[in-house]
Design a protein around this motif. Structure first.
Motif, PDB file in Angstrom:
ATOM      1  N   GLY A   2       1.477  -0.423  16.909  1.00 51.59           N
ATOM      2  CA  GLY A   2       0.733  -0.194  15.678  1.00 51.59           C
ATOM      3  C   GLY A   2       0.422  -1.478  14.928  1.00 51.59           C
ATOM      4  O   GLY A   2       0.606  -2.582  15.424  1.00 51.59           O
ATOM      5  N   LYS A   3      -0.046  -1.327  13.727  1.00 53.19           N
ATOM      6  CA  LYS A   3      -0.363  -2.471  12.865  1.00 53.19           C
ATOM      7  C   LYS A   3       0.875  -2.842  12.062  1.00 53.19           C
ATOM      8  O   LYS A   3       0.954  -2.592  10.859  1.00 53.19           O
ATOM      9  CB  LYS A   3      -1.529  -2.126  11.958  1.00 53.19           C
ATOM     10  N   TRP A   4       1.836  -3.450  12.727  1.00 48.23           N
ATOM     11  CA  TRP A   4       3.129  -3.714  12.099  1.00 48.23           C
ATOM     12  C   TRP A   4       3.061  -4.823  11.065  1.00 48.23           C
ATOM     13  O   TRP A   4       3.863  -4.837  10.140  1.00 48.23           O
ATOM     14  CB  TRP A   4       4.190  -4.017  13.158  1.00 48.23           C
ATOM     15  N   ASP A   5       2.126  -5.769  11.185  1.00 48.44           N
ATOM     16  CA  ASP A   5       2.084  -6.873  10.231  1.00 48.44           C
ATOM     17  C   ASP A   5       1.705  -6.403   8.828  1.00 48.44           C
ATOM     18  O   ASP A   5       2.378  -6.720   7.849  1.00 48.44           O
ATOM     19  CB  ASP A   5       1.158  -7.978  10.717  1.00 48.44           C
ATOM     20  N   THR A   6       0.644  -5.608   8.706  1.00 51.17           N
ATOM     21  CA  THR A   6       0.278  -5.100   7.387  1.00 51.17           C
ATOM     22  C   THR A   6       1.258  -4.037   6.909  1.00 51.17           C
ATOM     23  O   THR A   6       1.490  -3.906   5.706  1.00 51.17           O
ATOM     24  CB  THR A   6      -1.150  -4.524   7.404  1.00 51.17           C
ATOM     25  N   ALA A   7       1.846  -3.304   7.843  1.00 45.71           N
ATOM     26  CA  ALA A   7       2.829  -2.290   7.463  1.00 45.71           C
ATOM     27  C   ALA A   7       4.081  -2.941   6.872  1.00 45.71           C
ATOM     28  O   ALA A   7       4.663  -2.413   5.921  1.00 45.71           O
ATOM     29  CB  ALA A   7       3.199  -1.428   8.667  1.00 45.71           C
ATOM     30  N   ILE A   8       4.493  -4.088   7.402  1.00 44.90           N
ATOM     31  CA  ILE A   8       5.654  -4.787   6.847  1.00 44.90           C
ATOM     32  C   ILE A   8       5.351  -5.280   5.440  1.00 44.90           C
ATOM     33  O   ILE A   8       6.170  -5.132   4.528  1.00 44.90           O
ATOM     34  CB  ILE A   8       6.092  -5.958   7.751  1.00 44.90           C
ATOM     35  N   ILE A   9       4.178  -5.835   5.248  1.00 45.05           N
ATOM     36  CA  ILE A   9       3.816  -6.339   3.922  1.00 45.05           C
ATOM     37  C   ILE A   9       3.824  -5.204   2.902  1.00 45.05           C
ATOM     38  O   ILE A   9       4.379  -5.337   1.804  1.00 45.05           O
ATOM     39  CB  ILE A   9       2.444  -7.042   3.972  1.00 45.05           C
ATOM     40  N   LYS A  10       3.247  -4.078   3.256  1.00 37.03           N
ATOM     41  CA  LYS A  10       3.219  -2.933   2.339  1.00 37.03           C
ATOM     42  C   LYS A  10       4.609  -2.358   2.115  1.00 37.03           C
ATOM     43  O   LYS A  10       4.957  -1.975   0.999  1.00 37.03           O
ATOM     44  CB  LYS A  10       2.281  -1.857   2.861  1.00 37.03           C
ATOM     45  N   SER A  11       5.424  -2.312   3.168  1.00 36.63           N
ATOM     46  CA  SER A  11       6.761  -1.745   3.020  1.00 36.63           C
ATOM     47  C   SER A  11       7.684  -2.647   2.209  1.00 36.63           C
ATOM     48  O   SER A  11       8.639  -2.176   1.618  1.00 36.63           O
ATOM     49  CB  SER A  11       7.376  -1.456   4.385  1.00 36.63           C
TER      50      SER A  11
END
Length: 125
Positions: A2-11
């Motif tokens: 998945g799109k883990w880079d943007t998901a980490i930033i949002k999380s």
């Protein structure tokens, strides 16, 4: 994965924002310039420490666990909740302080659930 880079930033961002809003609620809205400067310094210090711990946590624990869940698991929310619970137990075993384990575990749980939501979210058209 998945799109883990943007998901980490949002999380990482959303719990930090909620914690800062809660801090302003508990402390109160600053009435003078000194109180505002104190709140600003607290916010900068909190965000600096929080971001360092969160990014290191994601690199050491979050991404490898996410990879394992994607590779060998079904990717359900229950696996992410289970990982957060195991993280909480690990913090408690190493620190021996239940309050610290609960706080770190709660933030890890919130981050994991937000991450899971955004990592495979389909873009809106």
């Amino acid at each position: 994965m998945g799109k883990w880079d943007t998901a980490i930033i949002k999380s990482v961002f959303w719990p930090a924002f909620l914690i800062l809003v809660y801090a302003v609620y508990e402390i109160g809205i600053p009435e003078d310039l000194d109180s505002l400067a104190g709140l600003g310094m607290f916010s900068l210090l909190f965000l600096g420490v929080y971001l360092v711990f969160s990014i290191i946590g994601w690199l050491l624990f979050g991404l490898p666990i996410h990879w394992l869940i994607c590779r060998y698991g079904s990717g359900s929310y229950f696996l992410y909740i289970g990982a957060a619970i195991l993280f909480t137990l690990g913090v408690y075993c190493f620190s021996g302080v239940a309050e610290a384990a609960f706080i770190y575990g709660f933030v890890a749980l919130i981050q994991a659930l937000i991450f899971k939501y955004y990592v495979h979210k389909q873009p809106q058209t």
